[in-house]
Design a protein around this motif. Structure first.
Motif, PDB file in Angstrom:
ATOM      1  N   UNK A 167       0.836  -1.194   0.000  1.00  0.00           N
ATOM      2  CA  UNK A 167       0.000   0.000   0.000  1.00  0.00           C
ATOM      3  C   UNK A 167       0.873   1.247   0.000  1.00  0.00           C
ATOM      4  N   UNK A 168       0.566   2.143  -0.921  1.00  0.00           N
ATOM      5  CA  UNK A 168       1.220   3.445  -0.913  1.00  0.00           C
ATOM      6  C   UNK A 168       0.488   4.333   0.097  1.00  0.00           C
ATOM      7  N   UNK A 169       1.239   4.953   0.993  1.00  0.00           N
ATOM      8  CA  UNK A 169       0.599   5.738   2.063  1.00  0.00           C
ATOM      9  C   UNK A 169       0.251   7.155   1.630  1.00  0.00           C
ATOM     10  N   UNK A 170       1.009   7.712   0.690  1.00  0.00           N
ATOM     11  CA  UNK A 170       0.663   9.020   0.118  1.00  0.00           C
ATOM     12  C   UNK A 170       0.978  10.187   1.038  1.00  0.00           C
ATOM     13  N   UNK A 188      -8.086  -5.076   3.197  1.00  0.00           N
ATOM     14  CA  UNK A 188      -7.212  -6.144   2.712  1.00  0.00           C
ATOM     15  C   UNK A 188      -6.029  -6.265   3.656  1.00  0.00           C
ATOM     16  N   UNK A 189      -6.159  -7.069   4.712  1.00  0.00           N
ATOM     17  CA  UNK A 189      -5.080  -7.191   5.691  1.00  0.00           C
ATOM     18  C   UNK A 189      -3.796  -7.759   5.092  1.00  0.00           C
ATOM     19  N   UNK A 190      -3.866  -8.299   3.901  1.00  0.00           N
ATOM     20  CA  UNK A 190      -2.658  -8.822   3.270  1.00  0.00           C
ATOM     21  C   UNK A 190      -1.758  -7.746   2.685  1.00  0.00           C
ATOM     22  N   UNK A 191      -2.264  -6.513   2.634  1.00  0.00           N
ATOM     23  CA  UNK A 191      -1.462  -5.421   2.067  1.00  0.00           C
ATOM     24  C   UNK A 191      -0.384  -4.986   3.054  1.00  0.00           C
ATOM     25  N   UNK A 192       0.852  -5.023   2.632  1.00  0.00           N
ATOM     26  CA  UNK A 192       1.923  -4.454   3.456  1.00  0.00           C
ATOM     27  C   UNK A 192       1.914  -2.948   3.276  1.00  0.00           C
ATOM     28  N   UNK A 193       2.373  -2.228   4.302  1.00  0.00           N
ATOM     29  CA  UNK A 193       2.397  -0.762   4.201  1.00  0.00           C
ATOM     30  C   UNK A 193       3.671  -0.235   4.856  1.00  0.00           C
ATOM     31  N   UNK A 194       4.822  -0.456   4.221  1.00  0.00           N
ATOM     32  CA  UNK A 194       6.074   0.010   4.825  1.00  0.00           C
ATOM     33  C   UNK A 194       6.055   1.518   5.031  1.00  0.00           C
ATOM     34  N   UNK A 195       6.516   1.961   6.190  1.00  0.00           N
ATOM     35  CA  UNK A 195       6.510   3.405   6.438  1.00  0.00           C
ATOM     36  C   UNK A 195       7.674   4.095   5.716  1.00  0.00           C
ATOM     37  N   UNK A 224       8.688   0.271  -3.016  1.00  0.00           N
ATOM     38  CA  UNK A 224       7.551  -0.661  -2.989  1.00  0.00           C
ATOM     39  C   UNK A 224       7.639  -1.586  -4.207  1.00  0.00           C
ATOM     40  N   UNK A 225       8.521  -2.574  -4.152  1.00  0.00           N
ATOM     41  CA  UNK A 225       8.639  -3.472  -5.308  1.00  0.00           C
ATOM     42  C   UNK A 225       7.363  -4.299  -5.473  1.00  0.00           C
ATOM     43  N   UNK A 226       7.078  -4.698  -6.686  1.00  0.00           N
ATOM     44  CA  UNK A 226       5.854  -5.462  -6.941  1.00  0.00           C
ATOM     45  C   UNK A 226       4.701  -4.523  -7.220  1.00  0.00           C
ATOM     46  N   UNK A 230      -2.881   1.947  -4.387  1.00  0.00           N
ATOM     47  CA  UNK A 230      -3.005   3.309  -3.869  1.00  0.00           C
ATOM     48  C   UNK A 230      -4.470   3.708  -3.700  1.00  0.00           C
ATOM     49  N   UNK A 231      -4.721   4.515  -2.695  1.00  0.00           N
ATOM     50  CA  UNK A 231      -6.064   5.038  -2.450  1.00  0.00           C
ATOM     51  C   UNK A 231      -6.245   6.404  -3.101  1.00  0.00           C
ATOM     52  N   UNK A 232      -5.289   6.814  -3.902  1.00  0.00           N
ATOM     53  CA  UNK A 232      -5.331   8.128  -4.549  1.00  0.00           C
ATOM     54  C   UNK A 232      -5.370   7.976  -6.067  1.00  0.00           C
TER      55      UNK A 232
END
Ligand code: SF4
Ligand code: SF4
Length: 385
Positions: A167-170, A188-195, A224-226, A230-232
């Motif tokens: 997940x892109x945090x934006x 989608x709890x499977x989405x990683x969201x690295x800070x 964010x490889x792969x 995004x929510x934007x």
């Protein structure tokens, strides 16, 4: 194209048919040919061939007055990539110190990763965990609370869930709407969201720094490889233009269907909701059916006549051209209120900010929410009243 402001092939495509004029909000506002896509392309050609001097006032005014909404693209029979031409135009118009100060400051800000993290912390400290969906004045039908909501992002799932989707945090969301990312993770709890991730560069590309916009997008692609989710809508379009469409998914194209029977209820009945399209998502990537399909699954969907037309946020436009932005927004809000909906849904943080600010200013009972926030609040259908 040494010495050229514009890609000559792109610039030559316009056949001056005028089909784009009815789609253009600035032409609708003024009735002035120079404020239409066709008129602006005529100005671009005059700049390219030297008929107009580079510092001509009309060039400066029209490159700034344009929303960059790209509503002129899907209706163009000649395939003119107007959004790309506008980006090239602004590289010329807003070079160096001629770039508006607000745009320069924001571009500098979003490049600093520590600033993005700090913004999120300050926001949380100032407004607390309920900041994402504050009670609106006059709104009696609060959405059901998010179960177990805390304002921090859920812990990163490591290798759980989607194999390589992140997940892109934006930038805007981290600063203003951290609950949108939280909601996406809940869906989608499977989405990683690295800070440790930076800005996508859309702000730079739309404000006269194409090279910077590309550099930041490529860097985010390394962060964010792969697959990037995004929510934007605006970020999705920019990232897709640099990294390729197969790398980028806007949230509504990523989510599966909602569980059968799940619905959003307001005041004991199924909610009535409308959608405000994200201009670049719709006009750049052709995504508009997906968010509507998700909303129809959980609520009574009302199509606004101007859903596909810009809300006046348009990136930095609401800051750089507040008078015109407000005029566009006011017409939109009149329409939203007349539609009798409980909620208007955005799929882009800039649109969310614009709509939420406008509705609050009016003390409207209608509330603006992001699609991700709405979908986390659906409930199993209750028995008929
Ligand atoms: S931009 Fe496209 S629709 Fe508009 S005048 Fe040119 S060719 Fe026609
Ligand atoms: S981008 Fe939007 S405002 Fe600009 S010319 Fe096209 S339709 Fe008009």
């Amino acid at each position: 194209m040494t010495g050229d402001v514009f890609n000559p092939e792109q610039l030559s495509r316009c056949i001056s048919c005028g089909f784009c004029l009815p789609a253009c909000p600035t032409y609708a506002m003024t009735g002035d040919e120079a404020s239409s896509p066709r008129g602006r392309i005529t100005l671009m050609r005059a700049l390219q061939d030297g008929t107009l001097p580079p510092d001509d006032d009309t060039l400066a005014e029209q490159s700034s007055f344009c929303l960059g909404c790209r509503a002129c693209e899907p209706v163009c029979p000649a395939g003119v990539e107007y959004g790309s031409l506008l980006e090239q135009w602004r590289v010329h118009q807003w070079r160096g110190p001629r770039r508006p100060l607000v745009a320069r400051a924001l571009m500098l800000l979003v490049e600093q990763r520590w600033v993005l993290r700090l913004l999120g912390l300050v926001r949380r400290a100032a407004h607390g965990p309920a900041a994402a969906l504050p009670p609106e004045p006059g709104a009696s039908d609060a959405l059901p609370p998010e179960p177990g909501a805390s304002d921090a992002l859920p812990p990163e799932p490591g290798a759980a869930g989607g194999p390589d989707a992140q997940l892109m945090l934006g930038c805007v969301e981290r600063g203003l709407f951290p609950a949108v990312s939280r909601a996406a993770r809940a869906l989608d709890p499977g989405l990683a969201a690295p800070t440790a991730q930076g800005c996508c560069g859309a702000l730079h590309a739309h404000n006269g720094d194409l090279a910077g916009g590309e550099r930041l997008a490529e860097r985010l692609g390394e962060d964010l490889p792969g697959t990037i989710v995004t929510t934007s809508g605006g970020c999705a379009a920019h990232l897709a233009s640099v990294l390729g469409r197969d790398r980028v998914r806007e949230l509504s194209t990523w989510l599966a269907e909602r569980p059968a029977g799940a619905e959003l209820r307001v005041a004991g009945r199924r909610a009535r909701v409308a959608l405000q399209d994200s201009c670049h998502l719709r006009n750049g990537l052709g995504v508009f059916a997906e968010p509507r399909a998700l909303l129809r699954q959980v609520a009574d969907y009302v199509e606004l006549p101007s859903a596909a037309t810009c809300c006046g946020a348009a990136g930095t436009y609401s800051l750089l051209r507040p008078k015109e932005s407000r005029r566009i927004l006011d017409a939109k809000l009149d329409e939203i209120e007349a539609a009798g909906v409980d909620l208007v849904v955005a799929v882009n943080p800039g649109c969310l900010r614009q709509l939420r600010t406008g509705l609050r200013r009016r003390r409207s009972p209608v509330r603006a929410v992001h699609l991700a926030e709405l979908l986390t609040r659906v409930e199993p259908a209750s028995r008929p009243d």
